[in-house]
Design a protein around this motif. Sequence first.
Motif, PDB file in Angstrom:
ATOM      1  N   GLU A 175       0.899  -1.301  -0.128  1.00  0.00           N
ATOM      2  CA  GLU A 175       0.059  -0.151   0.094  1.00  0.00           C
ATOM      3  C   GLU A 175       0.932   1.050   0.037  1.00  0.00           C
ATOM      4  OE1 GLU A 175      -3.861  -1.910   2.307  1.00  0.00           O
ATOM      5  OE2 GLU A 175      -1.949  -1.053   3.757  1.00  0.00           O
ATOM      6  N   GLN A 176       1.900   1.199   0.818  1.00  0.00           N
ATOM      7  CA  GLN A 176       2.850   2.320   0.877  1.00  0.00           C
ATOM      8  C   GLN A 176       3.445   2.616  -0.727  1.00  0.00           C
ATOM      9  OE1 GLN A 176       3.327   4.783   3.063  1.00  0.00           O
ATOM     10  NE2 GLN A 176       4.585   5.566   1.615  1.00  0.00           N
ATOM     11  N   ASN A 177       3.843   1.387  -0.962  1.00  0.00           N
ATOM     12  CA  ASN A 177       4.418   1.735  -2.493  1.00  0.00           C
ATOM     13  C   ASN A 177       3.558   1.982  -3.325  1.00  0.00           C
ATOM     14  OD1 ASN A 177       7.043   0.437  -1.548  1.00  0.00           O
ATOM     15  ND2 ASN A 177       6.773  -1.199  -2.362  1.00  0.00           N
ATOM     16  N   LEU A 178       2.458   1.717  -3.484  1.00  0.00           N
ATOM     17  CA  LEU A 178       1.238   2.461  -4.378  1.00  0.00           C
ATOM     18  C   LEU A 178       1.192   3.922  -4.296  1.00  0.00           C
ATOM     19  CD1 LEU A 178      -1.495  -0.420  -4.190  1.00  0.00           C
ATOM     20  CD2 LEU A 178      -0.256   0.033  -6.133  1.00  0.00           C
ATOM     21  N   LEU A 185      10.251   4.914 -10.741  1.00  0.00           N
ATOM     22  CA  LEU A 185       9.231   4.187 -10.860  1.00  0.00           C
ATOM     23  C   LEU A 185       9.549   2.597 -11.379  1.00  0.00           C
ATOM     24  CD1 LEU A 185       6.323   4.195 -10.870  1.00  0.00           C
ATOM     25  CD2 LEU A 185       6.327   4.923 -13.270  1.00  0.00           C
ATOM     26  N   MET A 186      10.475   2.712 -12.285  1.00  0.00           N
ATOM     27  CA  MET A 186      10.939   1.411 -12.954  1.00  0.00           C
ATOM     28  C   MET A 186      11.422   0.628 -11.960  1.00  0.00           C
ATOM     29  SD  MET A 186       9.723   1.696 -15.960  1.00  0.00           S
ATOM     30  CE  MET A 186      10.508   0.230 -16.596  1.00  0.00           C
ATOM     31  N   GLU A 187      12.248   1.015 -11.000  1.00  0.00           N
ATOM     32  CA  GLU A 187      12.678   0.269  -9.839  1.00  0.00           C
ATOM     33  C   GLU A 187      11.823  -0.161  -8.911  1.00  0.00           C
ATOM     34  OE1 GLU A 187      15.798   2.787  -7.934  1.00  0.00           O
ATOM     35  OE2 GLU A 187      16.851   2.991  -9.731  1.00  0.00           O
ATOM     36  N   GLN A 242       6.993  -4.130  -6.780  1.00  0.00           N
ATOM     37  CA  GLN A 242       5.601  -4.345  -6.439  1.00  0.00           C
ATOM     38  C   GLN A 242       4.827  -5.643  -6.913  1.00  0.00           C
ATOM     39  OE1 GLN A 242       4.662  -2.050  -4.239  1.00  0.00           O
ATOM     40  NE2 GLN A 242       3.108  -1.437  -5.046  1.00  0.00           N
ATOM     41  N   ALA A 243       5.635  -6.086  -8.169  1.00  0.00           N
ATOM     42  CA  ALA A 243       5.069  -7.428  -8.629  1.00  0.00           C
ATOM     43  C   ALA A 243       5.356  -8.418  -7.655  1.00  0.00           C
ATOM     44  CB  ALA A 243       5.945  -7.500  -9.933  1.00  0.00           C
ATOM     45  N   PHE A 261       2.861 -11.033  -5.539  1.00  0.00           N
ATOM     46  CA  PHE A 261       3.075 -12.671  -5.631  1.00  0.00           C
ATOM     47  C   PHE A 261       3.096 -13.100  -4.399  1.00  0.00           C
ATOM     48  CE2 PHE A 261       4.621 -12.137 -10.151  1.00  0.00           C
ATOM     49  CZ  PHE A 261       3.737 -12.605 -11.050  1.00  0.00           C
ATOM     50  N   ALA A 262       3.956 -12.351  -3.541  1.00  0.00           N
ATOM     51  CA  ALA A 262       3.970 -13.041  -2.139  1.00  0.00           C
ATOM     52  C   ALA A 262       2.943 -12.988  -1.173  1.00  0.00           C
ATOM     53  CB  ALA A 262       5.494 -12.333  -1.466  1.00  0.00           C
ATOM     54  N   ILE A 263       1.903 -11.983  -1.433  1.00  0.00           N
ATOM     55  CA  ILE A 263       0.802 -11.648  -0.807  1.00  0.00           C
ATOM     56  C   ILE A 263      -0.302 -12.714  -1.366  1.00  0.00           C
ATOM     57  CG2 ILE A 263      -1.180 -10.214  -0.780  1.00  0.00           C
ATOM     58  CD1 ILE A 263       0.693  -7.966  -0.855  1.00  0.00           C
ATOM     59  N   ALA A 264      -0.235 -13.151  -2.671  1.00  0.00           N
ATOM     60  CA  ALA A 264      -1.177 -13.965  -3.166  1.00  0.00           C
ATOM     61  C   ALA A 264      -0.909 -15.538  -2.524  1.00  0.00           C
ATOM     62  CB  ALA A 264      -1.237 -14.258  -4.612  1.00  0.00           C
TER      63      ALA A 264
END
Length: 134
Positions: A23-26, A41-43, A48-49, A53-56
């Motif tokens: 959420e903070q990264n968003l 942003l590219m870093e 975020q991806a 995946f880890a959250i899922a």
Amino acid sequence: MLISKLTVSTDEKRLEALLSTYEQNLRTEVFFIRRNEAQNLMELLPQQADLAFAIAELLEKIDFPPAKADAIKKRLAVADALREANRSELDRVVETMKAELDELNQARVRIRQMRQISKTAYHTQEPSLLQDWA
């Protein structure tokens, strides 16, 4: 009577930490988008991806009570809405940049045309009106 205290598993603590970071990264994403900081942003996007995946994976492992599951679903829905807002903001910024580039290209073409006109106007000697007057 002994009242048992609900314990929070390490997976739940990890999920909470991952969700908070996501959420903070968003919120950081939109900051980078608005400031046109593409490198930052590219870093951030690959991180975020990985977080997603880890959250899922954790969500599949943990069996939540219905109230907790609903709360997590709401948080994820808010995060998805924020992601979509970030995507829309990025699209808007890209369109603005494209429009600016088009204007710059048009100005560059006009400058090139003016240089060509200037070169031909000064190098082409037209006969003077006073030539052969006398």
